[in-house]
Design a protein around this motif. Structure first.
Motif, PDB file in Angstrom:
ATOM      1  N   ASP A 308       0.828  -1.208   0.000  1.00  0.00           N
ATOM      2  CA  ASP A 308       0.000   0.000   0.000  1.00  0.00           C
ATOM      3  C   ASP A 308       0.864   1.259   0.000  1.00  0.00           C
ATOM      4  O   ASP A 308       0.543   2.249  -0.689  1.00  0.00           O
ATOM      5  CB  ASP A 308      -0.923   0.010   1.217  1.00  0.00           C
ATOM      6  N   LYS A 311       2.288   1.892  -3.416  1.00  0.00           N
ATOM      7  CA  LYS A 311       1.285   2.510  -4.292  1.00  0.00           C
ATOM      8  C   LYS A 311       1.118   3.997  -3.971  1.00  0.00           C
ATOM      9  O   LYS A 311       0.956   4.837  -4.864  1.00  0.00           O
ATOM     10  CB  LYS A 311      -0.049   1.790  -4.134  1.00  0.00           C
ATOM     11  N   GLU A 314       4.016   5.807  -5.513  1.00  0.00           N
ATOM     12  CA  GLU A 314       3.837   5.925  -6.958  1.00  0.00           C
ATOM     13  C   GLU A 314       2.799   6.997  -7.296  1.00  0.00           C
ATOM     14  O   GLU A 314       2.946   7.752  -8.288  1.00  0.00           O
ATOM     15  CB  GLU A 314       3.416   4.578  -7.542  1.00  0.00           C
TER      16      GLU A 314
END
Length: 431
Positions: A308, A311, A314
């Motif tokens: 998580d 992500k 990103e």
């Protein structure tokens, strides 16, 4: 072969045969017990402190055969006990008696059986002989039993011959008594188990001033672990030597030096840690998960958190591409958020690696690392302690004595301990 008193004597009126006389030798041995002489036993077990009897056939003939090798004093009372051909000086007869008997041959042959009693005592005079019998101890050691004089002259023995027949005897010296050893092992192992339980659930050998580990516990202290290591090694060796030798005065200056150095190291380490105390709520980058659960469950949740967080990083990187180059405030804020996420991601990676380790690896990391870095000064004192511990155990087993380390070696260990404490000063400040 005769069995000594086990034979039926020929009546006194029967003439003795003129054939070859019985060869002078030790023919039988047994442990003196109330209402029991073990004269029919083929296997005999005895231990230090027991009283044994020995049957000697034609003792006077043997003394005569010595010729010029005969000592000045050559009576039965001048005999000493021989075990495995080692003289036990100071182990002298406590009683003796003589009987004339006849073999069961036809015609019978007259011989003299002299029964001599000995107490298996370990005194100052007999210690050199006992050291050969007791070193590298086993539960029971098969030995040859004989008698002789202090000048080294020993009579032949038929107890434990190379070729054992059904009429011969085997004599075993019990080196490690089972009952006393079992009782002592229960006490020592009980103390060790209790210590390991306390070590896991309390701060008995933990560094209470250090930041908590990812599992919420304080790390193990190298100095306190070393002190515990020498404590259990010395106490177990002391008990082992008492079981085998019966000596209670086996500690020496080297042992006191080792204990003193380990205690001084722990004390110095505690003073250094106390000079810069860390608050009790110091977390040391704790994960936001329930660490009281099994490690596999914690590891699974940390893996999900890492995914998580990756992500999230990103997403921040993609968002940065849409920010105008002229919006410096937004760019700085995005950079700050990315750094925070990267730091969390690095912490999750470290925490995941920690929970994936086997228990022993975590303990080793506690002992050898400071501020998440393996330190050579910690590695040095750890290796020296381990090597000296191996030497300690080997000397106790092979020599039946606490080792005598030279002042140079103890000094080297002291320098290693001083280096460890000295390096903790900057480590404490860095913490």
């Amino acid at each position: 072969m005769v069995k000594g008193a086990g034979e039926t004597p020929t009546p006194s009126g029967a003439p003795a045969a003129k054939g070859a006389a019985e060869h002078p030798s030790v023919r039988a041995v047994g442990v003196h017990k109330p209402n029991e002489e073990q004269r029919a036993a083929n296997v005999i077990y005895a231990q230090r402190g027991d009283e044994i009897w020995i049957d000697i056939i034609n003792f006077k003939d043997w003394v005569t055969s010595l010729g010029d090798k005969k000592p000045k004093n050559y009576e039965v009372k001048d005999l000493i006990l021989y075990l495995d051909h080692f003289p036990l000086l100071g182990v002298s007869p406590i009683y003796s008696y003589e009987k004339t008997e006849w073999t069961g041959n036809v015609p019978p042959i007259e011989y003299t059986r002299t029964t001599v009693g000995f107490s298996l005592v370990r005194n100052d005079s007999s210690k050199p002989g006992w050291s050969h019998l007791l070193n590298q101890p086993v539960l029971n050691r098969k030995v040859i039993v004989s008698v002789g004089f202090a000048n080294g002259e020993e009579i032949d023995s038929w107890v434990n011959p190379k070729l054992v027949t059904e009429k011969d005897q085997e004599f075993y010296l019990t080196v490690i008594p089972k009952f006393r050893t079992a009782f002592g092992l229960i006490v020592i192992l009980g103390a060790l188990i209790a210590f390991l339980g306390l070590a896991r659930h309390t701060h008995i050998i933990r560094d209470a001033a250090a930041p908590r580990r990812p599992d919420g516990q304080r790390p193990y202290s190298l100095a306190r672990g070393q002190m515990a290591f020498w404590f259990f090694l010395v106490i177990a060796s002391y008990f082992f030597l008492w079981i085998v030798t019966g000596d209670m005065d086996t500690l020496n200056t080297s042992v006191l030096g080792l204990i003193g150095i380990s205690a001084g190291t722990a004390l110095g380490s505690a003073f250094v840690d106390a000079s810069k105390p860390i608050s009790a709520d110091s977390s040391g980058n704790q994960p936001i998960v329930d660490v009281t659960r099994p490690h596999l469950e914690v590891l699974a949740e940390l893996t999900k958190l890492r995914a998580d967080t990756q992500k999230e990083l990103e997403a921040l990187q993609k968002a940065r591409a849409s920010i105008s180059p002229s919006d410096k405030r937004a760019l700085d804020d995005n950079e700050r958020q990315q750094n925070e996420v990267r730091e969390r991601l690095a912490n999750y990676g470290w925490q995941s690696a920690y929970f994936a380790w086997p228990t022993w690896k975590g303990v080793m990391y506690d002992l050898l690392a400071e501020n998440n870095l393996i330190s050579f000064h910690r590695f040095q004192i750890f290796v020296w302690t381990l090597i000296l511990g191996i030497m300690f155990v080997a000397n106790v087993y092979n020599e039946l004595a606490m080792p005598q380390f030279s002042a140079t070696l103890l000094g080297l260990l002291g320098i290693s301990a001083g280096t460890y404490v000295g390096f903790k000063l900057p480590e404490s400040k860095a913490g």
